[in-house]
Design an enzyme around this catalytic site. Structure first.
Site, short mmCIF file in Angstrom:
data_model
loop_
_atom_site.label_atom_id
_atom_site.label_comp_id
_atom_site.label_asym_id
_atom_site.label_seq_id
_atom_site.Cartn_x
_atom_site.Cartn_y
_atom_site.Cartn_z
N ASP A 146 -6.35 20.32 -14.12
CA ASP A 146 -6.67 18.98 -14.63
C ASP A 146 -6.19 18.96 -16.08
O ASP A 146 -6.75 19.64 -16.94
CB ASP A 146 -8.17 18.73 -14.51
CG ASP A 146 -8.57 17.31 -14.91
OD1 ASP A 146 -7.87 16.72 -15.78
OD2 ASP A 146 -9.56 16.80 -14.38
N TYR A 187 -15.07 18.47 -15.14
CA TYR A 187 -15.55 17.09 -15.26
C TYR A 187 -16.63 16.86 -14.19
O TYR A 187 -16.45 17.25 -13.02
CB TYR A 187 -14.35 16.16 -15.03
CG TYR A 187 -14.67 14.71 -15.04
CD1 TYR A 187 -14.99 14.06 -16.23
CD2 TYR A 187 -14.68 13.96 -13.87
CE1 TYR A 187 -15.29 12.71 -16.24
CE2 TYR A 187 -14.98 12.62 -13.87
CZ TYR A 187 -15.29 12.00 -15.06
OH TYR A 187 -15.59 10.66 -15.07
N LYS A 190 -7.33 7.97 -19.49
CA LYS A 190 -7.63 8.52 -20.81
C LYS A 190 -6.38 8.43 -21.70
O LYS A 190 -5.93 7.35 -21.98
CB LYS A 190 -8.15 9.96 -20.65
CG LYS A 190 -9.22 10.10 -19.55
CD LYS A 190 -10.51 9.35 -19.81
CE LYS A 190 -11.45 9.27 -18.61
NZ LYS A 190 -11.73 10.52 -17.93
N ARG A 237 0.86 -1.19 0.00
CA ARG A 237 0.00 0.00 0.00
C ARG A 237 0.89 1.24 0.00
O ARG A 237 0.63 2.22 -0.69
CB ARG A 237 -0.94 0.01 1.21
CG ARG A 237 -1.65 1.35 1.40
CD ARG A 237 -2.95 1.31 2.21
NE ARG A 237 -2.96 0.36 3.29
CZ ARG A 237 -2.28 0.48 4.44
NH1 ARG A 237 -1.54 1.55 4.68
NH2 ARG A 237 -2.33 -0.46 5.37
#
Ligand SMILES: *Cc1c(COP(=O)(O)O)cnc(C)c1O
Length: 375
Positions: free
Chosen positions: A170, A98, A195, A46
């Site tokens: 972003d 978004y 993306k 982790r």
């Protein structure tokens, strides 16, 4: 080293033990220690994993930042940025971010005492007016979705820094190949690597690229909260990013041809593509991007039903949400990705279609659109 070389080499030296030229998928949850508390940099997966480290080093190099922290998704990356705030803090957010970004602050963080104002960030006076003493972030996304609005990053950085706030950008639509927001003053760059960076529509991921101190704070939060990308997801993203430059060149080339074709088509009312000289953000885009990207929106003459029929008639452009993969996609934002903003100031025209132009042959893509628009 140039961008394309760094995409293939940074963080990706041959494996020191075996010479493997591809960074291995370290599919392990824990790492054996030489002695109590003595380890080779990794304890528990982790906290850190070598496949993830390789991806982080590569992305930091491509964005030109000291470090990058990778997450399980773009939303997990955004969540970590918002967790740096405290109750009472305020965020100025582009009014067309978004949808998931808006939902995260409006539906989740507001309950924890973080306030948000939706502002048209193309209007710098409106940005200055929206500032409060508690404002910590100006949150920009450029080009935006689905109307491809372009924001002036240096101007926004100046407004934010004058008032001791940070500019968050972003950069999912542009990618670091076309635009590196920290060169224009942004403090944090966030990506949905799902993306263009991943580029093959086969993995979900996110990243924040920033200075070493902020990256440490984000890594602390990530380790405390747990939204880590798995080793295989990190590996797929790293495999994707190697070809980012050549893919983006082709996305941009195809999109330029298609935008020009759509602009001259009688069945098309209006085209939104920053590469078109009559696009309101064209000059700013030309200053801060090296090319105009692979996303185009357009309004179909004949209204919503006509638009819907076009979206359902294409064959190579798959009717699907998401973007940035090698395959072309088409969608109807009003009904699909942007249904949640219906009835608000952000409502998109119901005759609008958005396409993510892939890297197939432009001739085939043009023929597909031609068939769909003629019908
Ligand atoms: C997809 C997307 C996100 C969210 O990323 P996920 O990987 O889907 O969590 C954030 N910002 C933009 C601009 C996006 O397109």
């Amino acid at each position: 080293m140039q961008f394309e070389t760094r995409a293939i080499h940074v963080g990706q030296d041959p494996d020191p033990r075996t010479g493997a030229v591809v960074v291995p998928i370290y599919q392990t949850s824990t790492f054996a220690q030489h002695g109590v508390g003595e380890h080779s940099g990794y304890e528990y997966a982790r906290t850190g994993n070598p496949t993830r480290t390789a991806l982080q080093q590569c992305l930091a190099s491509l964005e030109g930042t000291e470090q990058a922290v990778c997450f399980a998704s773009g939303m997990a990356a955004e969540d970590a940025i918002l967790r740096l705030l405290s109750p009472g803090d305020h965020v100025i957010m582009a009014n067309d971010v978004y949808g998931g970004t808006w939902r995260l602050v409006d539906k989740v963080y507001k309950r924890y005492g973080i306030d948000v104002s939706a502002v048209d960030l193309t209007d710098l006076d409106a940005v200055a007016t929206a500032f409060r003493p508690s404002t910590r972030y100006v949150w920009a996304e450029t080009p935006s979705n689905p109307l491809l609005k372009v924001l002036d990053l240096p101007a926004l950085a100046e407004v934010a820094h004058d008032r001791d706030a940070w500019l968050v950008a972003d950069n999912t639509f542009a990618t670091p190949y076309l635009q590196r927001p920290t060169e224009f003053g942004a403090d944090l760059v966030v990506h949905s690597t799902t993306k263009y960076i991943g580029g093959h529509s086969d993995v979900v991921g996110g990243a924040v690229c920033t200075d070493a101190k902020t990256a440490d704070d984000l890594a602390f939060l990530q380790n405390a909260v747990g939204a880590v990308p798995g080793p295989f997801d990190s590996w797929l993203t790293l495999r994707g990013v190697k070809t980012l430059g050549v893919r983006m060149d082709r996305h941009c080339e195809n999109a330029t041809l298609i935008a020009g074709y759509l602009a001259g088509h009688e069945a098309v009312e209006e085209v939104f593509y920053p590469g078109l000289v009559d696009h309101p953000g064209h000059d700013i885009a030309a200053r801060q991007m090296s090319a105009f990207g692979g996303m185009i929106s357009f309004r179909v003459a004949g209204g919503a039903d006509a638009a819907r029929r076009v979206a359902e008639r294409t064959e190579l452009f798959f009717l699907a949400e998401s973007l940035g993969g090698v395959e072309s996609l088409i969608e109807h934002p009003g009904i699909m990705t942007h249904a949640s903003v219906a009835g608000t100031a952000l409502e998109v025209p119901d005759d609008l279609l958005r396409i993510s132009v892939g890297i197939e042959s432009a001739d085939d893509l043009l023929a597909d659109l031609d068939r769909a628009l003629e019908g």
